[in-house]
Design a protein around this motif. Structure first.
Motif, PDB file in Angstrom:
ATOM      1  N   GLY A  15       0.989  -1.232   0.026  1.00  0.00           N
ATOM      2  CA  GLY A  15       0.008  -0.147  -0.063  1.00  0.00           C
ATOM      3  C   GLY A  15       0.854   1.141   0.135  1.00  0.00           C
ATOM      4  O   GLY A  15       1.948   1.256  -0.012  1.00  0.00           O
ATOM      5  N   THR A  16       0.179   2.393   0.241  1.00  0.00           N
ATOM      6  CA  THR A  16       0.821   3.690   0.484  1.00  0.00           C
ATOM      7  C   THR A  16       1.190   3.850   1.721  1.00  0.00           C
ATOM      8  O   THR A  16       0.184   4.097   2.481  1.00  0.00           O
ATOM      9  CB  THR A  16       0.125   4.676  -0.332  1.00  0.00           C
ATOM     10  N   THR A 124       2.089  11.765  -1.209  1.00  0.00           N
ATOM     11  CA  THR A 124       1.274  10.784  -1.482  1.00  0.00           C
ATOM     12  C   THR A 124       1.418  10.186  -2.792  1.00  0.00           C
ATOM     13  O   THR A 124       1.599   9.023  -2.970  1.00  0.00           O
ATOM     14  CB  THR A 124      -0.372  11.181  -0.934  1.00  0.00           C
ATOM     15  N   ILE A 125       1.222  11.193  -3.766  1.00  0.00           N
ATOM     16  CA  ILE A 125       1.548  10.785  -5.223  1.00  0.00           C
ATOM     17  C   ILE A 125       2.971  10.122  -5.400  1.00  0.00           C
ATOM     18  O   ILE A 125       2.894   9.156  -6.047  1.00  0.00           O
ATOM     19  CB  ILE A 125       1.254  12.099  -6.032  1.00  0.00           C
ATOM     20  N   TYR A 128       3.048   6.776  -4.136  1.00  0.00           N
ATOM     21  CA  TYR A 128       2.228   5.998  -4.859  1.00  0.00           C
ATOM     22  C   TYR A 128       2.833   5.416  -5.958  1.00  0.00           C
ATOM     23  O   TYR A 128       2.904   4.179  -6.421  1.00  0.00           O
ATOM     24  CB  TYR A 128       0.781   6.591  -5.259  1.00  0.00           C
ATOM     25  N   TYR A 131       5.568   2.868  -4.890  1.00  0.00           N
ATOM     26  CA  TYR A 131       5.564   1.498  -4.591  1.00  0.00           C
ATOM     27  C   TYR A 131       4.293   0.842  -5.399  1.00  0.00           C
ATOM     28  O   TYR A 131       4.068  -0.091  -5.293  1.00  0.00           O
ATOM     29  CB  TYR A 131       4.913   1.657  -3.023  1.00  0.00           C
ATOM     30  N   SER A 132       4.234   1.486  -6.609  1.00  0.00           N
ATOM     31  CA  SER A 132       3.482   1.042  -7.541  1.00  0.00           C
ATOM     32  C   SER A 132       3.974  -0.455  -8.196  1.00  0.00           C
ATOM     33  O   SER A 132       3.217  -1.238  -8.782  1.00  0.00           O
ATOM     34  CB  SER A 132       3.006   2.151  -8.706  1.00  0.00           C
ATOM     35  N   ALA A 135       2.931  -3.065  -6.291  1.00  0.00           N
ATOM     36  CA  ALA A 135       1.370  -3.185  -6.068  1.00  0.00           C
ATOM     37  C   ALA A 135       0.840  -3.799  -7.331  1.00  0.00           C
ATOM     38  O   ALA A 135      -0.027  -4.287  -7.367  1.00  0.00           O
ATOM     39  CB  ALA A 135       1.015  -1.887  -5.912  1.00  0.00           C
TER      40      ALA A 135
END
Length: 290
Positions: A15-16, A124-125, A128, A131-132, A135
């Motif tokens: 997750g974030t 946050t972006i 994201y 860690y994408s 994910a």
């Protein structure tokens, strides 16, 4: 929860982190503040909480109740919990964090508030996209993977990803042909490529649905009545065996000393002599001049 596939790609449901951490802090802070406010009210101290007490209890309190109802009941189930069990509660926790941030930043200047909101959005972006790769299972580099580990408990393997500073090379070695194998028609020795120790192992067929179904199976129940009955039966058998052994010891015949000497020849019973066993080849000495 994680699994790895081919082409050095893997999925690690992390997750974030910033959203997970801040949302949980907001939910925990609401519970703590409500306990403190309740205790102070009992002592006759009425706090207004910067003038947002009622609105804070109505808005964030609603998301807190939803978080509890969507998360705590999963602990009642007799099965293993996965990350997807927390996802509904996560959305409510994030909404609770946004409500908390909105209420407690109303008294600061508008410019500072906008900078705070924009900075939080950019962080946050950024996280994201960082860690994408784990994910969604997209390609990643080993250096980027190692730089993303903030905590030692994040145990996803970065050695599975290729390095940016060089390519992995393989070497060829000669392998002798076994005597039972067919001859090599081409005449050239068989060549295999040695695997780099840092390369990931070959992926095997893995059915995540079947594995999850096995993990979700309830734990076997122990029949305590049957277990206790077996234990009682074992104790009775052991006591019975011990009693029988003691009875056999009492019923053994008593062998007297004269009965023991029946197996020997020579001399009367009770005299000092060295008995001679039956069937032996020993002979008595002959006196001189006989």
């Amino acid at each position: 929860m994680s699994f790895w596939g081919k082409e050095n790609r893997g999925i690690y449901l992390l997750g974030t982190p910033i959203l997970w951490w801040l949302s949980f802090v907001a939910i925990s802070a609401f519970a703590g503040i409500q306990v403190v406010m309740f205790l102070r009210d009992r002592r006759g101290i009425c706090d207004r909480l910067m003038g947002v007490r009622e609105r804070y209890a109505d808005t964030v309190g609603f998301f807190f109740i939803g978080w509890v109802l969507h998360w705590i009941p999963f602990f009642i189930m007799g099965r293993q919990l996965f990350i997807h069990h927390y996802l509904p509660a996560l959305w409510l926790a994030i909404m609770g964090f946004i409500g908390t941030l909105d209420l407690f930043t109303r008294r600061i200047s508008r410019r500072v508030r906008q900078v705070l909101m924009i900075g939080l959005l950019l962080v946050t972006i950024r996280m994201y996209f960082q860690y994408s790769h784990i994910a969604y299972g997209t390609p990643w580099s080993r250096e980027g993977c190692q730089g993303s580990k903030w905590l030692k408990s994040w145990d996803y393997d970065c050695k599975r990803y290729p390095s940016m500073h060089g390519t992995v090379t393989t070497t060829a070695v000669d392998v002798p042909q076994p005597t039972t194998a067919m001859p090599n028609i081409g005449g050239s020795p068989a060549v295999i490529h040695a695997q780099n120790p840092e390369d990931p192992p070959q992926a095997e067929h893995f059915d995540p649905l079947e594995n999850e179904n096995k993990l979700n199976e309830p734990a076997p129940r122990i029949d305590h009545d049957k277990l206790n009955s077996n234990a009682d039966k074992l104790n009775k058998d052991m006591k019975k065996a011990a009693t029988t052994a003691r009875g056999d010891e009492k019923n053994e015949p008593v062998v007297h000393d004269d009965e023991k000497d029946e197996h020997f020849v020579g001399g009367d019973v009770g005299q000092d002599h060295t008995p001679t066993p039956q069937g032996s080849n020993l002979q008595a000495p002959v006196p001189p001049g006989f």
